[in-house]
Structure formats: C-alpha cells, structure tokens
Motif scaffolding. Sequence first.
Motif, PDB file in Angstrom:
ATOM      1  N   SER A 253       0.836  -1.196   0.000  1.00  0.00           N
ATOM      2  CA  SER A 253       0.000   0.000   0.000  1.00  0.00           C
ATOM      3  C   SER A 253       0.875   1.251   0.000  1.00  0.00           C
ATOM      4  O   SER A 253       1.566   1.550   0.969  1.00  0.00           O
ATOM      5  N   GLU A 254       0.832   1.980  -1.114  1.00  0.00           N
ATOM      6  CA  GLU A 254       1.631   3.211  -1.200  1.00  0.00           C
ATOM      7  C   GLU A 254       1.180   4.223  -0.164  1.00  0.00           C
ATOM      8  O   GLU A 254       2.003   4.916   0.447  1.00  0.00           O
ATOM      9  N   LYS A 255      -0.119   4.303   0.091  1.00  0.00           N
ATOM     10  CA  LYS A 255      -0.641   5.246   1.079  1.00  0.00           C
ATOM     11  C   LYS A 255      -0.122   4.920   2.475  1.00  0.00           C
ATOM     12  O   LYS A 255       0.227   5.818   3.250  1.00  0.00           O
ATOM     13  N   ALA A 256      -0.058   3.626   2.795  1.00  0.00           N
ATOM     14  CA  ALA A 256       0.451   3.227   4.102  1.00  0.00           C
ATOM     15  C   ALA A 256       1.934   3.566   4.229  1.00  0.00           C
ATOM     16  O   ALA A 256       2.382   4.094   5.247  1.00  0.00           O
ATOM     17  N   ARG A 257       2.688   3.284   3.188  1.00  0.00           N
ATOM     18  CA  ARG A 257       4.124   3.598   3.230  1.00  0.00           C
ATOM     19  C   ARG A 257       4.347   5.095   3.344  1.00  0.00           C
ATOM     20  O   ARG A 257       5.266   5.548   4.020  1.00  0.00           O
ATOM     21  N   ASP A 258       3.512   5.881   2.705  1.00  0.00           N
ATOM     22  CA  ASP A 258       3.671   7.338   2.732  1.00  0.00           C
ATOM     23  C   ASP A 258       3.533   7.903   4.144  1.00  0.00           C
ATOM     24  O   ASP A 258       4.123   8.940   4.453  1.00  0.00           O
ATOM     25  N   ALA A 259       2.738   7.250   4.973  1.00  0.00           N
ATOM     26  CA  ALA A 259       2.560   7.748   6.337  1.00  0.00           C
ATOM     27  C   ALA A 259       3.886   7.798   7.085  1.00  0.00           C
ATOM     28  O   ALA A 259       4.070   8.617   7.984  1.00  0.00           O
ATOM     29  N   ARG A 286       2.193  12.516  14.441  1.00  0.00           N
ATOM     30  CA  ARG A 286       1.013  13.108  13.811  1.00  0.00           C
ATOM     31  C   ARG A 286       0.746  12.499  12.441  1.00  0.00           C
ATOM     32  O   ARG A 286      -0.398  12.195  12.080  1.00  0.00           O
ATOM     33  N   ARG A 287       1.806  12.277  11.648  1.00  0.00           N
ATOM     34  CA  ARG A 287       1.629  11.638  10.341  1.00  0.00           C
ATOM     35  C   ARG A 287       1.007  10.253  10.494  1.00  0.00           C
ATOM     36  O   ARG A 287       0.132   9.858   9.720  1.00  0.00           O
ATOM     37  N   LEU A 288       1.468   9.516  11.490  1.00  0.00           N
ATOM     38  CA  LEU A 288       1.004   8.143  11.651  1.00  0.00           C
ATOM     39  C   LEU A 288      -0.463   8.078  12.067  1.00  0.00           C
ATOM     40  O   LEU A 288      -1.236   7.291  11.518  1.00  0.00           O
ATOM     41  N   VAL A 289      -0.878   8.894  13.035  1.00  0.00           N
ATOM     42  CA  VAL A 289      -2.287   8.838  13.445  1.00  0.00           C
ATOM     43  C   VAL A 289      -3.185   9.390  12.342  1.00  0.00           C
ATOM     44  O   VAL A 289      -4.313   8.922  12.156  1.00  0.00           O
TER      45      VAL A 289
END
Length: 440
Positions: A253-259, A286-289
């Motif tokens: 998941s690119e979105k997950a990696r981007d976090a 903050r990025r992770l949540v």
Amino acid sequence: MRVEPPAGSPRSPLLFNRRNFLHVGAIGALGLTLDQYLRLQAAEPAANKKKPKAEACIHIFLPGGMAHQESWDPKPFAPVEYRGEMGTVRTKIEGEVFNECLAKTAAVADQIAVCRAMTHGEAAHERGTHNMFTGYRPSPALKFPSMGSVVSHELGVRNNLPPYVAVPSMPAQEAGSGYLSSSFAPFSLGSDPANGGFKVQDLALPGSVTPDRFAGRRNMLDAVNAHFAGKEKSDNLDAMDTFYQRAYGLISSEKARDAFDINKEDAKLRDAYGRNAAGQRMLMARRLVEGGVRFVTLTYGGWDLHNGIVQGTKNQLPQFDQAFAALITDLKTRGLLDSTLVMVSSEFGRTPKINGTAGRDHWPKVFSVVLAGGGIKKGLIYGKSDATATEPEEDALTVEDMAHTVYTCLGIDADKRLMSPGDRPIDIVREGHTRKDLLA
C-alpha cells in the motif's frame, strides 16, 4: 455468560445467549468452525456501537522521571530549596504558570489539561514505567500488556497500518504485549526521524524482488499457513502470520508507506516542530495517526536529573516545548485534535527538596501528566499538589483511573476481561474508574 477471546486473538468478546447458540449450530452446516465464525463476526462493522471521542492516541513518554516542579507544577511561592532556581511563565489558563522553558506550550494551554496530582508508590524506574504504560503495578506472576498493545488487540488494523507503533523504538519491555500475543507488540521504526537519511526498516522490497515475485511469495506463504493451521497451534505461529499479513499490507500500500515518509512534510512545518528528536518524533506521530495508526508511543530525552537539574532542564525542555506546542496546533489546524488523544507522562516525579548535587531524586507520591484532545476538557488544571509539591492535595489521580479514562476516550471497555495464559480472565483495568471531570 460472557466468553472472552484467547489472548492471541484480535476478536471482541461475545455475549452467548440462546440466539447465539442457534447461530453457532447453524454455521456447522456451512463448514465453519466456531473460531472462523467469531473472526467473521469481528470483521462486521459495529453499526450499533457508539463512536468514541478519540480514534487514536499519541503517548509522549519522558523517560527518567520528569520533575513536576521544573515543568507543569512550579511552586513560585515556596522556599527556594523547594521551588528551585528556575522561573515561570504565565499560561492561557487564568492564574496558572508553567516552567519558564514552556512558553510556547503556555500559549496553547487553553487546549490541554494538566493533571497535577498523579500518584503511585513505585520509586524504581522499571516499576514506575510499568505503572504508566499498563495501568497495573508489576506482578511476578504475570506480564501485563501496555495500553498500546491492548488498543491493538481491541481495535485492530486500519488503512493497512500497524495499530501500534513505537517511535523510534520500543522504549522498554513494559511497552510490549505482556500476556497478549506478541503480534500485538509495537511496530518499531528502527531509526530516528530526526536523523539525516531516515528510513523505516523493512518497508521496501529488496532490489531483486519484483511485485510479481512478491505476490507469488505471498500466495505460497498463504498455502503453507493453511497447511499447518490445522496441525499446530502456538502463539509464535499466530504472531508470525500476523506480522507477515501486516507487512504485506504496508509494502503493498503506497498510502500506508507514505505515512512513514516524513520527507513529504512541508519544510516550514518541519522547522516549526524543530529539526531535532522532539520535533521530528512528534511530527512523525502526527503523520502516523493521520494515516490510520491507532496508538503511537514516542520517547524523548532523559529526565533522571539527580544532578544539575537546572541545566539538564534547559538542555531538553525548550525542544519539547516547541514540538509539543506545534503538535497541538497542527492537530487542531487539521481538525484532528478532537479525535486524537495526546498524553504526556513520565514514570514518576522528583523529590520536593533540591538535593546536595543541585538535582532532585525519585518521587512517585505526586507528579504531573498532561492530556489533550480526544474527549478531554480544554484549558483545565485537574488536581492539586500541596504547597511544596510533596503530595496530592486535591483529586489524586491513580494509574488505574488514568488508564481507565484513556480507554474510555478510545471507546474500549476498560472493565472487560481478556484471557491470559492458563485461561485466566484478567481485567483490562482493575479497580479503575473513568474520571468524568476530565471529559469534555
């Protein structure tokens, strides 16, 4: 009869009644085991469940034992041997002051709640840390899970991101999964976001592995797991399967990696947090949540200041101040503060009197924690220590009540029992109560 899931299972408890037994009888005809049925039921959306105030939690842990007198609860009118040499700054809460190094946080004090009468009886670092991470006193008979691991167990994966992440790494064994399966332990970044060339471990495919080969390996692993699932049952097998599944979700998941990619943040915002450990770790949290992680534990500094507490505080607290104020402001600007619970804690406070080496020693009888967002009242001073910051004077806050309140904000039933090894049911929090005066 209330039946709880095994310790290694992410399932929710099921209230068995006549209707449920009829369902269980019916699923046999479909070739499903009770275990499979419960997994499917757990995957169904809980439409009738009340939405919690907090969807995620950021726990900022300051290891070593931060002095409450040199931070959240200064005593400007006490004798100098109690108050110390540092000054104070006025806050946005009328009549209240913080340490002089918390000027930026003082400006956002109307968004936070400071609990000045936190208390427990453990003066050793490991035992105090255990209290603050688990809501339990340590026991030689059982390892209790951290709040992050309980959140992982109860709420599960969201947006292909690990439910529980440690920044930059798991700070202590007390932050782990305890008697729960090791699959509920935190995912550690393995590197500090403040470092140049920061890169999260294990998020990219090896250079020789193409996406097609990756998918093929996943299919082979699924086949092997299916073969052994009916032959063996152990925490290690279940945990490894969970780790692989989460790893697949992250890598695919690119979105997950981007976090996890802090370099995608605007340079000015990174500067606002501070280009240091405090700033970049809080920005990463903050990025992770925002991406979907449910619980982030991050550590900053070393606060075991038996010697030279003034200089030790001045070396660390300004960076914390800048980062924490930026975090609160950033969450509010993005509309995330009301759905993100932020907690600042340490394992205990420091002695009322300055010692012979210009420091303070361990003192668990009274100290301070800070809560913000996620259903917590804003601009609140909760509880009070006495005139010399020696003991609680009003609204003493126990670790059990603190943990119970955190779980309530996150929509978790803190009175629920989880199954520990030996089929022994254990309360998520024992003898704790939600402090409703803290709730918005």
